[in-house]
Scaffold this motif. Sequence first.
Motif, PDB file in Angstrom:
ATOM      1  N   HIS A   1      49.015  52.288  30.417  1.00  0.00           N
ATOM      2  CA  HIS A   1      49.573  51.493  31.488  1.00  0.00           C
ATOM      3  C   HIS A   1      50.659  50.553  30.993  1.00  0.00           C
ATOM      4  N   GLY A   2      50.856  50.390  29.715  1.00  0.00           N
ATOM      5  CA  GLY A   2      51.974  49.625  29.178  1.00  0.00           C
ATOM      6  C   GLY A   2      51.719  48.151  28.960  1.00  0.00           C
ATOM      7  N   LEU A   3      50.526  47.642  29.235  1.00  0.00           N
ATOM      8  CA  LEU A   3      50.243  46.227  29.036  1.00  0.00           C
ATOM      9  C   LEU A   3      49.919  45.969  27.571  1.00  0.00           C
ATOM     10  N   VAL A   4      50.496  44.905  27.015  1.00  0.00           N
ATOM     11  CA  VAL A   4      50.276  44.563  25.624  1.00  0.00           C
ATOM     12  C   VAL A   4      49.632  43.186  25.553  1.00  0.00           C
ATOM     13  N   VAL A   5      48.438  43.094  24.969  1.00  0.00           N
ATOM     14  CA  VAL A   5      47.745  41.825  24.825  1.00  0.00           C
ATOM     15  C   VAL A   5      48.550  40.929  23.894  1.00  0.00           C
ATOM     16  N   GLY A   6      48.783  39.693  24.327  1.00  0.00           N
ATOM     17  CA  GLY A   6      49.541  38.743  23.526  1.00  0.00           C
ATOM     18  C   GLY A   6      51.039  38.844  23.727  1.00  0.00           C
TER      19      GLY A   6
ATOM     20  N   GLN B   1      52.544  51.356  41.350  1.00  0.00           N
ATOM     21  CA  GLN B   1      52.148  52.467  42.202  1.00  0.00           C
ATOM     22  C   GLN B   1      50.721  52.866  41.846  1.00  0.00           C
ATOM     23  N   LEU B   2      50.033  53.431  42.809  1.00  0.00           N
ATOM     24  CA  LEU B   2      48.638  53.808  42.609  1.00  0.00           C
ATOM     25  C   LEU B   2      48.465  54.722  41.398  1.00  0.00           C
ATOM     26  N   ALA B   3      49.398  55.628  41.175  1.00  0.00           N
ATOM     27  CA  ALA B   3      49.311  56.579  40.054  1.00  0.00           C
ATOM     28  C   ALA B   3      49.434  55.891  38.694  1.00  0.00           C
ATOM     29  N   ASN B   4      49.974  54.664  38.657  1.00  0.00           N
ATOM     30  CA  ASN B   4      50.152  53.948  37.399  1.00  0.00           C
ATOM     31  C   ASN B   4      48.899  53.217  36.931  1.00  0.00           C
ATOM     32  N   TYR B   5      47.890  53.120  37.792  1.00  0.00           N
ATOM     33  CA  TYR B   5      46.664  52.418  37.413  1.00  0.00           C
ATOM     34  C   TYR B   5      45.776  53.336  36.594  1.00  0.00           C
ATOM     35  N   PRO B   6      45.037  52.791  35.612  1.00  0.00           N
ATOM     36  CA  PRO B   6      44.128  53.623  34.816  1.00  0.00           C
ATOM     37  C   PRO B   6      43.066  54.266  35.702  1.00  0.00           C
ATOM     38  N   ALA B   7      42.639  55.447  35.348  1.00  0.00           N
ATOM     39  CA  ALA B   7      41.614  56.157  36.117  1.00  0.00           C
ATOM     40  C   ALA B   7      40.356  55.299  36.229  1.00  0.00           C
ATOM     41  N   GLY B   8      39.840  55.184  37.429  1.00  0.00           N
ATOM     42  CA  GLY B   8      38.633  54.406  37.662  1.00  0.00           C
ATOM     43  C   GLY B   8      38.882  52.924  37.902  1.00  0.00           C
TER      44      GLY B   8
ATOM     45  N   PRO C   1      43.840  49.480  42.315  1.00  0.00           N
ATOM     46  CA  PRO C   1      44.145  48.118  42.772  1.00  0.00           C
ATOM     47  C   PRO C   1      43.238  47.747  43.943  1.00  0.00           C
ATOM     48  N   GLU C   2      43.180  46.475  44.258  1.00  0.00           N
ATOM     49  CA  GLU C   2      42.421  46.012  45.416  1.00  0.00           C
ATOM     50  C   GLU C   2      43.033  46.571  46.679  1.00  0.00           C
ATOM     51  N   ASN C   3      42.194  46.814  47.653  1.00  0.00           N
ATOM     52  CA  ASN C   3      42.708  47.305  48.918  1.00  0.00           C
ATOM     53  C   ASN C   3      41.939  46.646  50.037  1.00  0.00           C
ATOM     54  N   PRO C   4      42.510  45.750  50.861  1.00  0.00           N
ATOM     55  CA  PRO C   4      43.886  45.290  50.774  1.00  0.00           C
ATOM     56  C   PRO C   4      44.061  44.308  49.632  1.00  0.00           C
ATOM     57  N   PRO C   5      45.242  43.991  49.158  1.00  0.00           N
ATOM     58  CA  PRO C   5      46.520  44.340  49.737  1.00  0.00           C
ATOM     59  C   PRO C   5      47.083  45.648  49.219  1.00  0.00           C
TER      60      PRO C   5
END
Length: 113
Positions: free
Chosen positions: A1-6, A19-26, A29-33
């Motif tokens: 997902h590209g997030l780097v700690v620190g 986008q929904l496809a960019n989130y890790p499997a499982g 994002p919250e819905n809503p929003p």
Amino acid sequence: HGLVVGGRSGDLLAAWPRQLANYPAGYPPENPPGCCSHTCVCMDGTRRPQDAELRKPWLPDDEPLAAGATTTRAAAALSAVEALAGRSFVVRHGRTSGQRFLEAAATAAARAR
């Protein structure tokens, strides 16, 4: 997902899934929003919210609760808090300090022991 700690907060904003496809499997994002837009900064916990983000114009304090009602939303909320504070199982704190909060009487009694 590209997030780097620190990493820098700007990097976090750029790498945050949009986008929904960019989130890790499982881990959707919250819905809503739902998925954020490219201008969203909701994930930045170090940013102070702007005044416009804190206002809720759809919840005006000066409008009656219903047609013909004389009580406003703010007055009804205050009345509900005062009614709860007057119950025998509630202890009111903070009148002098100004921190004002309510606590269950059983919790207050246990802490006093």
